[in-house]
Design a protein around this motif. Structure first.
Motif, PDB file in Angstrom:
ATOM      1  N   SER A  86       0.809  -1.237  -0.029  1.00  0.00           N
ATOM      2  CA  SER A  86      -0.164  -0.076  -0.023  1.00  0.00           C
ATOM      3  C   SER A  86       0.935   1.154  -0.052  1.00  0.00           C
ATOM      4  O   SER A  86       0.567   2.309  -0.469  1.00  0.00           O
ATOM      5  N   SER A  87       2.013   1.075   0.764  1.00  0.00           N
ATOM      6  CA  SER A  87       2.859   2.340   0.574  1.00  0.00           C
ATOM      7  C   SER A  87       4.374   2.034   0.618  1.00  0.00           C
ATOM      8  O   SER A  87       4.460   0.784   0.897  1.00  0.00           O
ATOM      9  N   THR A  88       5.132   2.945   0.366  1.00  0.00           N
ATOM     10  CA  THR A  88       6.490   2.756   0.140  1.00  0.00           C
ATOM     11  C   THR A  88       7.067   3.973   0.770  1.00  0.00           C
ATOM     12  O   THR A  88       6.479   5.099   1.084  1.00  0.00           O
ATOM     13  N   SER A  89       8.476   4.106   1.022  1.00  0.00           N
ATOM     14  CA  SER A  89       9.383   5.228   1.565  1.00  0.00           C
ATOM     15  C   SER A  89       9.863   6.140   0.354  1.00  0.00           C
ATOM     16  O   SER A  89      10.359   7.101   0.638  1.00  0.00           O
ATOM     17  N   GLY A  90       9.992   5.525  -0.814  1.00  0.00           N
ATOM     18  CA  GLY A  90      10.546   6.341  -1.969  1.00  0.00           C
ATOM     19  C   GLY A  90      12.104   5.950  -2.214  1.00  0.00           C
ATOM     20  O   GLY A  90      12.729   5.331  -1.390  1.00  0.00           O
ATOM     21  N   ALA A  91      12.164   5.911  -3.504  1.00  0.00           N
ATOM     22  CA  ALA A  91      13.559   5.473  -3.883  1.00  0.00           C
ATOM     23  C   ALA A  91      14.794   6.172  -3.569  1.00  0.00           C
ATOM     24  O   ALA A  91      15.695   5.549  -2.983  1.00  0.00           O
ATOM     25  N   PHE A  92      14.623   7.281  -3.397  1.00  0.00           N
ATOM     26  CA  PHE A  92      15.953   8.062  -3.070  1.00  0.00           C
ATOM     27  C   PHE A  92      15.655   8.817  -1.695  1.00  0.00           C
ATOM     28  O   PHE A  92      15.912   9.939  -1.426  1.00  0.00           O
ATOM     29  N   LEU A  93      15.183   8.034  -0.661  1.00  0.00           N
ATOM     30  CA  LEU A  93      15.355   8.264   0.877  1.00  0.00           C
ATOM     31  C   LEU A  93      16.580   8.649   1.227  1.00  0.00           C
ATOM     32  O   LEU A  93      17.506   7.941   0.858  1.00  0.00           O
ATOM     33  N   SER A  94      16.613  10.029   1.829  1.00  0.00           N
ATOM     34  CA  SER A  94      18.238  10.414   2.308  1.00  0.00           C
ATOM     35  C   SER A  94      18.362   9.830   3.528  1.00  0.00           C
ATOM     36  O   SER A  94      17.175   8.952   4.291  1.00  0.00           O
ATOM     37  N   ASP A  95      19.481   9.739   4.102  1.00  0.00           N
ATOM     38  CA  ASP A  95      19.886   9.026   5.453  1.00  0.00           C
ATOM     39  C   ASP A  95      19.153   9.816   6.555  1.00  0.00           C
ATOM     40  O   ASP A  95      18.626   9.438   7.390  1.00  0.00           O
ATOM     41  N   LYS A  96      18.815  11.153   6.118  1.00  0.00           N
ATOM     42  CA  LYS A  96      18.153  11.948   7.305  1.00  0.00           C
ATOM     43  C   LYS A  96      16.592  11.338   7.338  1.00  0.00           C
ATOM     44  O   LYS A  96      15.842  11.398   8.287  1.00  0.00           O
ATOM     45  N   GLY A  97      16.175  11.352   6.168  1.00  0.00           N
ATOM     46  CA  GLY A  97      14.556  10.969   5.701  1.00  0.00           C
ATOM     47  C   GLY A  97      14.519   9.554   6.572  1.00  0.00           C
ATOM     48  O   GLY A  97      13.669   9.503   7.273  1.00  0.00           O
ATOM     49  N   ALA A  98      15.454   8.649   6.175  1.00  0.00           N
ATOM     50  CA  ALA A  98      15.326   7.243   6.962  1.00  0.00           C
ATOM     51  C   ALA A  98      15.287   7.461   8.502  1.00  0.00           C
ATOM     52  O   ALA A  98      14.734   6.630   9.180  1.00  0.00           O
ATOM     53  N   ALA A  99      16.333   8.232   9.147  1.00  0.00           N
ATOM     54  CA  ALA A  99      16.310   8.277  10.448  1.00  0.00           C
ATOM     55  C   ALA A  99      14.660   8.960  10.960  1.00  0.00           C
ATOM     56  O   ALA A  99      14.637   8.430  11.980  1.00  0.00           O
TER      57      ALA A  99
END
Length: 297
Positions: free
Chosen positions: A265-278
């Motif tokens: 249903s959802s994902t975090s996105g291909a270009f997730l940054s390290d800051k975004g992942a944290a």
């Protein structure tokens, strides 16, 4: 004496003939080498796969694409995420990039693709498209998923199983992938939140388990992006081979799934940054405001 006389007569003629052949064919060889086009492919794995090598799989795709190309060579190189980022920072980049979630540095160089997938979109354009995928599962040694018991959350690579756990209403202890798998089989945990990698492990060991697919979230996508405008046509020829029905039917050999077989249903996105992942990891652990970090599929 006669032999020496013959050699003196024939040898100069042979040398002249050899020189003629070199002069005649060398320009052709140089022309052929110049005509041969090279399209560099990098593969970066950021999460555990199923079984087999994604790099080796891409090499087999490259050979088929080369056979149809009429002169294009697709060398495939395997790099770590750190190695790819370092090379990129030094001015080096591939023509085609295969990668797991992350590597945000490459987004600005990625070209729009003629496909559509929300996870690979930036600025309204698809810059990355999945060519194989995994998935999250809840495993149990019995068919009673309602029974009380501890859960081991398998953490391997840079993916975020904590998000799948939070959206599935599952709490548990985060453990390294192999440790979680072993502890589950030993009975230290009633449940295991794992991935397609664990399915392959169970099969290899001959262990029968029960599983429930957790389809609310997945960041287990291996994306493909094109970074060379100059070699766009040759790059797209490689993508066409990789995403063809014939190739996608072979993805199962990796213990992975095609995009059509891996609904989420959802994902975090291909270009997730390290800051975004944290930030996403923090929200998953807190169980709050997860939706603002996710992309609906």
């Amino acid at each position: 004496m006669k032999v020496r006389k013959i050699l003196k007569t024939v040898l100069p003629l042979l040398l002249v003939a050899l020189l003629f052949l070199v002069c005649a064919f060398y320009p052709v060889r140089r022309e052929e080498e110049t005509a041969r086009r090279v399209v560099r492919v990098w593969n970066v794995d950021t999460f555990e796969g199923g079984t087999g090598s994604r790099t080796a799989f891409l090499k087999s795709v490259a050979r088929r694409a080369e056979a149809k190309s009429g002169g294009v060579y697709y060398p495939v190189l395997s790099l770590t995420a750190e190695g790819a980022k370092q090379a990129f920072s030094e001015g080096d980049q591939p023509d085609i990039l295969s990668f797991g979630t992350g590597l945000s540095e490459f987004a600005e160089r990625s070209l729009p693709l003629p496909y559509s997938f929300r996870g690979g979109e930036l600025g309204g354009k698809t810059l990355a498209y999945p060519w194989c995928a995994g998935g999250y599962y809840l495993f149990s040694l019995t068919d009673d998923f309602g029974a009380a018991g501890k859960t081991a959350i398998s953490c391997g690579g840079k993916n975020l199983p904590q998000v799948a756990a939070s959206l599935g209403g599952i709490s548990g202890e985060e453990l390294p992938s192999l440790t979680a798998y072993t502890a589950f089989l030993q009975g230290s945990y009633r449940y295991l939140l794992g991935t397609q990698r664990d399915i392959c492990r169970f099969r290899a060991r001959g262990v029968a388990v029960y599983s429930k697919r957790l389809s609310a979230f997945s960041d287990l996508y291996q994306y493909i992006s094109v970074l060379s405008a100059e070699k766009r046509e040759d790059c797209f020829a490689f993508l066409a081979e990789l995403l063809s029905d014939e190739t996608q039917r072979k993805v199962g050999e990796l213990g992975m799934f095609s995009l059509q077989e891996s609904p989420a249903s959802s994902t975090s996105g291909a270009f997730l940054s390290d800051k975004g992942a944290a930030s996403l990891l923090g929200a998953a652990r807190d169980g709050k405001n997860l939706e603002k970090f996710l992309k609906s599929i």
